[in-house]
Design an enzyme around this catalytic site. Structure first.
Site, PDB file in Angstrom:
ATOM      1  N   GLU A 154       0.863  -1.179   0.000  1.00 28.65           N
ATOM      2  CA  GLU A 154       0.000   0.000   0.000  1.00 28.65           C
ATOM      3  C   GLU A 154       0.902   1.232   0.000  1.00 28.65           C
ATOM      4  OE1 GLU A 154      -3.344   0.441  -0.156  1.00 28.65           O
ATOM      5  OE2 GLU A 154      -2.534   2.470  -0.307  1.00 28.65           O
ATOM      6  N   GLU A 158      -0.440   9.383   4.917  1.00 26.24           N
ATOM      7  CA  GLU A 158      -1.343   9.871   5.953  1.00 26.24           C
ATOM      8  C   GLU A 158      -1.757  11.298   5.603  1.00 26.24           C
ATOM      9  OE1 GLU A 158      -0.128   9.329   9.982  1.00 26.24           O
ATOM     10  OE2 GLU A 158       0.674   7.349   9.538  1.00 26.24           O
ATOM     11  N   GLY A 264       9.641  12.126   8.930  1.00 25.65           N
ATOM     12  CA  GLY A 264       9.274  11.326  10.104  1.00 25.65           C
ATOM     13  C   GLY A 264       8.133  10.409   9.713  1.00 25.65           C
ATOM     14  N   CYS A 267       6.525   5.356   8.560  1.00 25.92           N
ATOM     15  CA  CYS A 267       7.069   4.562   7.444  1.00 25.92           C
ATOM     16  C   CYS A 267       8.524   4.870   7.115  1.00 25.92           C
ATOM     17  CB  CYS A 267       6.203   4.762   6.212  1.00 25.92           C
ATOM     18  SG  CYS A 267       4.564   4.079   6.413  1.00 25.92           S
ATOM     19  N   LYS A 270      11.395   3.933   9.624  1.00 23.39           N
ATOM     20  CA  LYS A 270      11.405   2.481   9.842  1.00 23.39           C
ATOM     21  C   LYS A 270      11.814   1.738   8.564  1.00 23.39           C
ATOM     22  CE  LYS A 270       7.283   0.611  10.098  1.00 23.39           C
ATOM     23  NZ  LYS A 270       6.816  -0.477   9.251  1.00 23.39           N
TER      24      LYS A 270
END
Ligand code: UDX
Length: 444
Positions: A154, A158, A264, A267, A270
């Protein structure tokens, strides 16, 4: 189709609502009863523009339900989307134990042939591990149904998650059989017919890698332009114009070249780490990604240095931090550069006042040591300096006079490059941007 979505976070909930909108029968499952209760009351449990309306319409149409009961969740499912968290582990790799747990659960509860589709971002080869878990559990529990693994990453952002999901740039899925491919073709048929979205059909490992490579590449663009901003600062050039000039080259494009406090969110940080970790595991030293991370963290140190340059000691000084969310349009604080900066300021002895238009409830819960101010003016009143840490439109609209009148010292660090430097400097502010004209570099 009968679709079950496991995990109702950003990816899971938005995907579930979109699948229902395309006419499928969708069940959203989560093992957190509070989330299920909130969803059943007709609201999303996080802030995401347009999501409540989309969700409610699908619930009212009877195509979207929520449950915390795994038997009910898996009973009818032909396709199960895995949207659980993959939080970072201390070593840099992602924690895949929740993904594995879904693999076990599907064998325990599936009552028909099921395609298990990874939507959570996972390293390449997670599919192989899942297949192994499924094969072992199927044997142990005597489940003779066909349960096959696929990957369908996906790419939603956000704050624009609904739009991104309903109108994606592309659909990517990787499967290991014609059956799996046909199932996913059917899931996305309504979208492909309506929007002619490009579809990339491939194998599972390639689909998994497309996701990590995409996020790592976007993070690399941001770090690249941030490094260019450092040079601009030193030679008196303007990084936003450099980015504009670069972006007109169609091979480069304009997007994701906004210099500032760095990336930041749940996603990029990480995924950059996870991709570097995967590379190391398979014997490749992906140093470029280490550098991407180093540049990103360096951006907030740069802001700290500018504050120290202006204020000398931060101990005993008050700094208004405008913005807490990791970007505008969300109340998500995960790996937010604004929050990291506020914490570094506290560690340096400063008193911080954090304003955010929507994220203060989360801030109070997750970072109770950082005081939240619901009104920007109150955060600014009497503070020694202000930092714009998230590029909310509310801040862009603030006139220079607000800073002039409210701050004890008229020091403004524009860590998202949202203002016109000349307007701020002409108003008499000690204005610092990142890689643009500032109080230090303005021609005399
Ligand atoms: C990202 C990817 O864009 C999305 O495809 C993937 O599915 C999930 O990760 P998201 O984390 O929601 O989405 O936010 P995004 O809009 O990509 O921004 C990430 C971070 O980069 C934010 O902190 C943002 O402020 C920062 N950013 C973005 C920049 O600093 N400069 C830019 O030019 C763009």
């Amino acid at each position: 189709m009968h679709i079950t979505v496991i995990g109702v976070g950003h990816v899971g909930l938005v995907s579930a609502a979109a699948f229902a909108r395309w006419g499928h029968e969708v069940v959203g499952y989560d093992d957190d009863p509070r989330k299920i209760d909130t969803l059943r009351s007709g609201r999303a449990w996080f802030h995401e523009p347009g999501l409540d309306d989309l969700m409610r319409a699908q619930v009212e149409a009877g195509r979207l339900t929520f449950t915390g009961d795994p038997d009910a969740a898996f009973a009818d499912a032909e396709v199960v989307f895995v949207c659980v968290g993959t939080p970072p582990l201390p070593g840099g790799g992602p924690n895949l134990s929740f993904v594995e747990a879904v693999g076990r659960s599907v064998v325990e509860h599936a009552r028909r042939d099921t395609l298990l589709v990874e939507k959570s971002t996972v390293p390449a080869n997670t599919g192989k591990r899942l297949e192994q878990v499924i094969a072992r559990e199927s044997k142990r529990l005597g489940n003779g149904n066909r349960i096959e693994v696929a990957s369908n990453p996906e790419f939603l952002k956000e704050g624009a998650a609904v739009q991104d999901t309903l109108h994606p740039d592309r659909i990517v899925y990787g499967t290991s059989s014609a059956w799996g491919r046909d199932v996913l073709r059917e899931v996305y048929a309504p979208l492909v017919e309506q929007d002619q979205v490009p579809v990339v059909e491939t194998d599972v490992a390639t689909a998994e890698l497309i996701k990590h490579a995409s996020n790592a590449f976007l993070a690399t663009r941001i770090s690249f332009i941030n490094a260019v901003a450092q040079i601009c600062d030193r030679v008196g050039a303007d990084v936003s114009v450099v980015a504009e000039g670069m972006g007109h080259d169609v091979r480069i494009g304009h997007r994701f070249l906004q210099a500032g406090l760095g990336y930041g969110g749940s996603c990029f940080p990480k995924d950059v780490d996870a991709f570097a970790h995967l590379a190391a595991q398979v014997g490749y030293d992906f140093q470029l990604l280490e550098e991407v991370r180093r540049i990103n963290v360096g951006q907030r140190h740069w802001v700290m240095a500018k504050l120290e340059q202006e204020l000398w000691h931060l101990d005993g000084k008050t700094v208004a931090v405008l913005g807490a969310a990791f970007k505008p349009g969300t109340d998500d604080l995960r790996e937010s550069p604004a929050v990291h900066l506020a914490k570094e300021l506290v560690d340096a002895g400063a008193e911080v006042r954090v304003h955010d238009p929507v994220a203060l409830d989360n801030l109070a819960r997750e970072q109770p040591q950082l005081p939240g101010y619901p009104e920007v003016e109150d955060a600014l009143d009497g503070a020694h300096a202000a930092v714009v840490a998230t590029d909310w439109p509310e801040y862009t609209a603030l006139p220079a006079t607000t800073f002039q009148e409210r701050l004890a010292y008229p020091i403004l660090i524009d860590a998202r490059n949202v203002y016109d430097p000349d307007a701020m400097l002409d108003a008499g502010l000690h204005y610092h941007a990142l890689g643009r004209r500032s109080i230090d570099t303005r021609p005399v």
